[in-house]
Scaffold this motif. Structure first.
Motif, PDB file in Angstrom:
ATOM      1  N   PRO A  43       0.815  -1.223   0.000  1.00  0.00           N
ATOM      2  CA  PRO A  43       0.000   0.000   0.000  1.00  0.00           C
ATOM      3  C   PRO A  43       0.847   1.271   0.000  1.00  0.00           C
ATOM      4  CG  PRO A  43      -0.898  -1.580   1.548  1.00  0.00           C
ATOM      5  CD  PRO A  43       0.401  -2.146   1.047  1.00  0.00           C
ATOM      6  N   ALA A  44       2.016   1.228   0.627  1.00  0.00           N
ATOM      7  CA  ALA A  44       2.882   2.412   0.656  1.00  0.00           C
ATOM      8  C   ALA A  44       3.449   2.730  -0.729  1.00  0.00           C
ATOM      9  CB  ALA A  44       4.015   2.207   1.645  1.00  0.00           C
ATOM     10  N   GLU A  45       3.644   1.713  -1.559  1.00  0.00           N
ATOM     11  CA  GLU A  45       4.182   1.923  -2.907  1.00  0.00           C
ATOM     12  C   GLU A  45       3.103   2.340  -3.903  1.00  0.00           C
ATOM     13  OE1 GLU A  45       7.625  -1.309  -3.540  1.00  0.00           O
ATOM     14  OE2 GLU A  45       5.648  -2.157  -3.089  1.00  0.00           O
ATOM     15  N   THR A  46       1.844   2.148  -3.555  1.00  0.00           N
ATOM     16  CA  THR A  46       0.742   2.415  -4.469  1.00  0.00           C
ATOM     17  C   THR A  46       0.313   3.868  -4.381  1.00  0.00           C
ATOM     18  OG1 THR A  46      -0.007   0.150  -4.135  1.00  0.00           O
ATOM     19  CG2 THR A  46      -1.570   1.659  -5.124  1.00  0.00           C
ATOM     20  N   LYS A  47       0.077   4.477  -5.525  1.00  0.00           N
ATOM     21  CA  LYS A  47      -0.420   5.844  -5.604  1.00  0.00           C
ATOM     22  C   LYS A  47      -1.909   5.779  -5.915  1.00  0.00           C
ATOM     23  CE  LYS A  47       3.662   7.657  -5.235  1.00  0.00           C
ATOM     24  NZ  LYS A  47       4.132   7.728  -3.897  1.00  0.00           N
ATOM     25  N   TYR A  48      -2.718   6.417  -5.075  1.00  0.00           N
ATOM     26  CA  TYR A  48      -4.167   6.390  -5.231  1.00  0.00           C
ATOM     27  C   TYR A  48      -4.667   7.730  -5.758  1.00  0.00           C
ATOM     28  CZ  TYR A  48      -3.910   2.219  -2.331  1.00  0.00           C
ATOM     29  OH  TYR A  48      -3.611   0.989  -1.829  1.00  0.00           O
ATOM     30  N   GLY A  49      -5.616   7.680  -6.682  1.00  0.00           N
ATOM     31  CA  GLY A  49      -6.251   8.887  -7.184  1.00  0.00           C
ATOM     32  C   GLY A  49      -7.466   9.230  -6.343  1.00  0.00           C
ATOM     33  N   THR A  66      -2.379   3.082  -8.802  1.00  0.00           N
ATOM     34  CA  THR A  66      -1.266   2.852  -9.716  1.00  0.00           C
ATOM     35  C   THR A  66      -0.033   2.395  -8.949  1.00  0.00           C
ATOM     36  OG1 THR A  66      -2.115   4.613 -11.128  1.00  0.00           O
ATOM     37  CG2 THR A  66       0.139   3.888 -11.536  1.00  0.00           C
ATOM     38  N   CYS A  67       0.570   1.316  -9.455  1.00  0.00           N
ATOM     39  CA  CYS A  67       1.818   0.835  -8.893  1.00  0.00           C
ATOM     40  C   CYS A  67       2.668   0.303 -10.034  1.00  0.00           C
ATOM     41  CB  CYS A  67       1.562  -0.255  -7.866  1.00  0.00           C
ATOM     42  SG  CYS A  67       3.100  -0.814  -7.130  1.00  0.00           S
ATOM     43  N   LYS A  68       3.896   0.772 -10.077  1.00  0.00           N
ATOM     44  CA  LYS A  68       4.822   0.405 -11.143  1.00  0.00           C
ATOM     45  C   LYS A  68       4.171   0.716 -12.484  1.00  0.00           C
ATOM     46  CE  LYS A  68       7.155  -2.790  -8.143  1.00  0.00           C
ATOM     47  NZ  LYS A  68       7.291  -4.134  -7.713  1.00  0.00           N
ATOM     48  N   ASP A  69       3.947  -0.277 -13.326  1.00  0.00           N
ATOM     49  CA  ASP A  69       3.367  -0.004 -14.641  1.00  0.00           C
ATOM     50  C   ASP A  69       1.906  -0.434 -14.735  1.00  0.00           C
ATOM     51  OD1 ASP A  69       3.855  -2.683 -14.460  1.00  0.00           O
ATOM     52  OD2 ASP A  69       4.606  -2.914 -16.499  1.00  0.00           O
ATOM     53  N   ARG A  70       1.281  -0.712 -13.583  1.00  0.00           N
ATOM     54  CA  ARG A  70      -0.084  -1.225 -13.597  1.00  0.00           C
ATOM     55  C   ARG A  70      -1.051  -0.263 -12.907  1.00  0.00           C
ATOM     56  NH1 ARG A  70      -1.132  -7.137 -11.303  1.00  0.00           N
ATOM     57  NH2 ARG A  70      -2.792  -6.260 -10.094  1.00  0.00           N
ATOM     58  N   THR A  71      -2.182   0.014 -13.561  1.00  0.00           N
ATOM     59  CA  THR A  71      -3.224   0.865 -12.981  1.00  0.00           C
ATOM     60  C   THR A  71      -4.517   0.082 -12.910  1.00  0.00           C
ATOM     61  OG1 THR A  71      -2.202   2.862 -13.881  1.00  0.00           O
ATOM     62  CG2 THR A  71      -4.513   3.009 -13.249  1.00  0.00           C
ATOM     63  N   ASN A  72      -5.102   0.034 -11.728  1.00  0.00           N
ATOM     64  CA  ASN A  72      -6.387  -0.625 -11.516  1.00  0.00           C
ATOM     65  C   ASN A  72      -7.395   0.391 -11.033  1.00  0.00           C
ATOM     66  OD1 ASN A  72      -5.362  -3.202 -12.078  1.00  0.00           O
ATOM     67  ND2 ASN A  72      -4.696  -3.464  -9.963  1.00  0.00           N
ATOM     68  N   LYS A  73      -8.668   0.113 -11.283  1.00  0.00           N
ATOM     69  CA  LYS A  73      -9.738   0.927 -10.723  1.00  0.00           C
ATOM     70  C   LYS A  73     -10.338   0.142  -9.568  1.00  0.00           C
ATOM     71  CE  LYS A  73     -10.875   3.698 -14.704  1.00  0.00           C
ATOM     72  NZ  LYS A  73     -10.791   5.066 -14.318  1.00  0.00           N
ATOM     73  N   ILE A  74     -10.397   0.775  -8.406  1.00  0.00           N
ATOM     74  CA  ILE A  74     -10.948   0.105  -7.230  1.00  0.00           C
ATOM     75  C   ILE A  74     -12.192   0.860  -6.761  1.00  0.00           C
ATOM     76  CG2 ILE A  74      -8.762  -0.903  -6.511  1.00  0.00           C
ATOM     77  CD1 ILE A  74      -8.479   1.328  -4.458  1.00  0.00           C
ATOM     78  N   PRO A  75     -13.154   0.138  -6.181  1.00  0.00           N
ATOM     79  CA  PRO A  75     -14.383   0.796  -5.736  1.00  0.00           C
ATOM     80  C   PRO A  75     -14.145   1.718  -4.542  1.00  0.00           C
ATOM     81  CG  PRO A  75     -14.457  -1.559  -5.271  1.00  0.00           C
ATOM     82  CD  PRO A  75     -13.182  -1.300  -5.993  1.00  0.00           C
ATOM     83  N   CYS A  76     -14.922   2.783  -4.472  1.00  0.00           N
ATOM     84  CA  CYS A  76     -14.852   3.717  -3.357  1.00  0.00           C
ATOM     85  C   CYS A  76     -16.227   4.352  -3.178  1.00  0.00           C
ATOM     86  CB  CYS A  76     -13.793   4.784  -3.602  1.00  0.00           C
ATOM     87  SG  CYS A  76     -14.101   5.783  -5.079  1.00  0.00           S
TER      88      CYS A  76
END
Length: 145
Positions: A43-49, A66-76
């Protein structure tokens, strides 16, 4: 021959249905999977929008992680009665001030308890709301008819 084909088709449908049910039972509803590979980001390495609501300006939505070269969409979720710019920051608030008759608003300040999703949060915030148009009754007071 038709009965053999029908039986084969029925077995195929049952197998697919059973597999789908098995996957649905193993879905943890957004909880982290403990069996994930160690190569994934912490979680510390992940950047959240920011949380972007699906409809309107509050309610269920999605945020990019977003982490490294991967971006996921997570529910909020953004509460409909909350300030949008501080929704990822949790504050401890004091009591509401008395009504300012010049602006017809009450204010209160809060101090930061914690930041969610690595959000950049202000250490103190001030929020306001309109004053109530009705005078509040104290406990034990009865309506007069």
């Amino acid at each position: 021959m038709r009965s053999l084909l029908s039986l084969t088709l029925l077995l195929l449908v049952l197998t697919v249905t059973a597999e789908a049910n098995k996957r649905a039972k193993n879905h943890r509803g957004g909880k982290h999977d403990k069996s994930r590979p160690s190569s994934e980001c912490s979680p510390a390495e992940t950047k959240y929008g920011k949380c972007v609501p699906e409809h309107g300006d509050c309610g269920d939505g999605l945020r990019e992680a977003t982490c490294k070269d991967r971006t996921n969409k997570i529910p909020c979720k953004i509460p409909c009665n909350w300030k949008k710019d501080i929704s990822d920051c949790k504050y401890k608030f004091g009591s509401w001030s008395s009504c300012d008759t010049a602006t017809n608003t009450k204010t209160r300040s809060g101090t930061l308890k914690r930041a969610l999703f690595n959000a950049e949060c202000q250490t103190t915030v001030k929020v306001s709301k309109p004053c109530s148009s009705k005078a509040k009754k104290t406990r034990g007071e009865k309506k007069s008819n």
